[in-house]
Each structure stands twice: as C-alpha cells, then as structure tokens.
Design a protein around this motif. Structure first.
Motif, PDB file in Angstrom:
ATOM      1  N   MET A 115       0.854  -1.182   0.000  1.00  0.00           N
ATOM      2  CA  MET A 115       0.000   0.000   0.000  1.00  0.00           C
ATOM      3  C   MET A 115       0.895   1.239   0.000  1.00  0.00           C
ATOM      4  O   MET A 115       1.718   1.427   0.884  1.00  0.00           O
ATOM      5  N   TYR A 116       0.688   2.093  -0.991  1.00  0.00           N
ATOM      6  CA  TYR A 116       1.465   3.307  -1.161  1.00  0.00           C
ATOM      7  C   TYR A 116       0.714   4.526  -0.602  1.00  0.00           C
ATOM      8  O   TYR A 116       1.306   5.427  -0.030  1.00  0.00           O
ATOM      9  N   TYR A 117      -0.610   4.535  -0.780  1.00  0.00           N
ATOM     10  CA  TYR A 117      -1.423   5.670  -0.338  1.00  0.00           C
ATOM     11  C   TYR A 117      -2.799   5.157   0.077  1.00  0.00           C
ATOM     12  O   TYR A 117      -3.342   4.252  -0.546  1.00  0.00           O
ATOM     13  N   HIS A 118      -3.346   5.761   1.120  1.00  0.00           N
ATOM     14  CA  HIS A 118      -4.689   5.398   1.576  1.00  0.00           C
ATOM     15  C   HIS A 118      -5.409   6.648   2.036  1.00  0.00           C
ATOM     16  O   HIS A 118      -4.819   7.512   2.693  1.00  0.00           O
ATOM     17  N   GLN A 119      -6.689   6.743   1.692  1.00  0.00           N
ATOM     18  CA  GLN A 119      -7.503   7.857   2.167  1.00  0.00           C
ATOM     19  C   GLN A 119      -8.866   7.332   2.578  1.00  0.00           C
ATOM     20  O   GLN A 119      -9.454   6.510   1.893  1.00  0.00           O
ATOM     21  N   ALA A 120      -9.357   7.844   3.708  1.00  0.00           N
ATOM     22  CA  ALA A 120     -10.686   7.502   4.214  1.00  0.00           C
ATOM     23  C   ALA A 120     -11.487   8.782   4.352  1.00  0.00           C
ATOM     24  O   ALA A 120     -10.991   9.778   4.872  1.00  0.00           O
ATOM     25  N   THR A 121     -12.719   8.732   3.870  1.00  0.00           N
ATOM     26  CA  THR A 121     -13.633   9.871   3.974  1.00  0.00           C
ATOM     27  C   THR A 121     -14.868   9.423   4.720  1.00  0.00           C
ATOM     28  O   THR A 121     -15.551   8.493   4.278  1.00  0.00           O
ATOM     29  N   PRO A 122     -15.170  10.044   5.848  1.00  0.00           N
ATOM     30  CA  PRO A 122     -16.354   9.633   6.613  1.00  0.00           C
ATOM     31  C   PRO A 122     -17.625   9.838   5.793  1.00  0.00           C
ATOM     32  O   PRO A 122     -17.726  10.775   5.001  1.00  0.00           O
ATOM     33  N   ILE A 123     -18.580   8.952   6.021  1.00  0.00           N
ATOM     34  CA  ILE A 123     -19.904   9.064   5.386  1.00  0.00           C
ATOM     35  C   ILE A 123     -20.877   9.493   6.466  1.00  0.00           C
ATOM     36  O   ILE A 123     -21.042   8.806   7.480  1.00  0.00           O
TER      37      ILE A 123
END
Length: 128
Positions: A115-123
């Motif tokens: 894994m190089y990049y991870h993003q989480a966006t709340p719903i």
C-alpha cells in the motif's frame, strides 16, 4: 491470469490483511504490506506517514481481537498501470462508515504489492 498473479486480487488480499487485528498489532506483519513511502489521510483528516502508522496502528480502532472490526463492502479495483492498482470500497466499524481509496504499487516483480497511499472519507449517517 491466475488468481495468484492477478494484481487487483493481490491488492485486495493485502487490504483485507491490513484490517485483521492480528496484522494490525504486529509490525512484523504490517511492514511488508506498506510501502516505505506510504502516506495516509485518515477519516479524521490526520495525515500519517509510514513510521507514524506503524507505531500507532496497534492502538487504533479495529486492532483488538475482541473489539469492533472493520467490515469492508463493495471492494473494486483497477490496474492503472503496470505495478499500480487503485482500490475503492466502504467500511463500517462500530457504526461509523467511510469511503476508502488505496493505491497499491509493486516496483519490481520480485517484490510484494504494498500500500502506497490510503484515504478515508467519513460518510454522514444521512448520506447513502
């Protein structure tokens, strides 16, 4: 292409391993799954580096065998270029939902996908 050599399947398998509490609490198991240049923008908005996430992961939500666990859904992926896979999916943990996006890369066929990049966006609870 066989399941073992399919880049999208390999990235999904890595993503699922990173949700396993036994992996999250072990730097020895986590290190091979993260690229040394790893960056994450978490659902809180915090930016994490490779070393920061390795140090914090055992204490973060989803890291205890008897606590809440990540429940992924709708995982899809696409090979963007040789050695680069993009995954998108949603997770639920302890009633909170997030949309997630990860880039997995393999710089050399003899190295694992990481894994190089991870993003989480709340719903928001009112958004579906």
């Amino acid at each position: 292409m066989s399941q073992e050599t399919d880049p999208v399947s390999e990235a999904i398998a890595g993503e699922l391993r990173l949700m396993d509490p036994a992996v999250r609490t072990s730097q020895a198991l986590t290190r091979p799954l993260l690229d040394p240049q790893f960056v994450e923008v978490g659902a809180s908005g915090r930016r994490w580096t490779y070393e920061e996430i390795l140090a914090a992961l055992p204490e973060l939500e989803g890291s205890t065998a008897h606590g809440p666990r990540y429940e992924p859904s709708d995982i899809t992926g696409v090979l963007l270029a040789p050695g680069l896979v993009h995954l998108t999916y949603e997770t639920t943990i302890a009633g909170s939902r997030a949309r997630r996006s990860s880039l997995w890369r393999r710089q050399d066929p003899s190295t694992p996908w990481r894994m190089y990049y991870h993003q989480a966006t709340p719903i928001s609870p009112v958004i579906t």
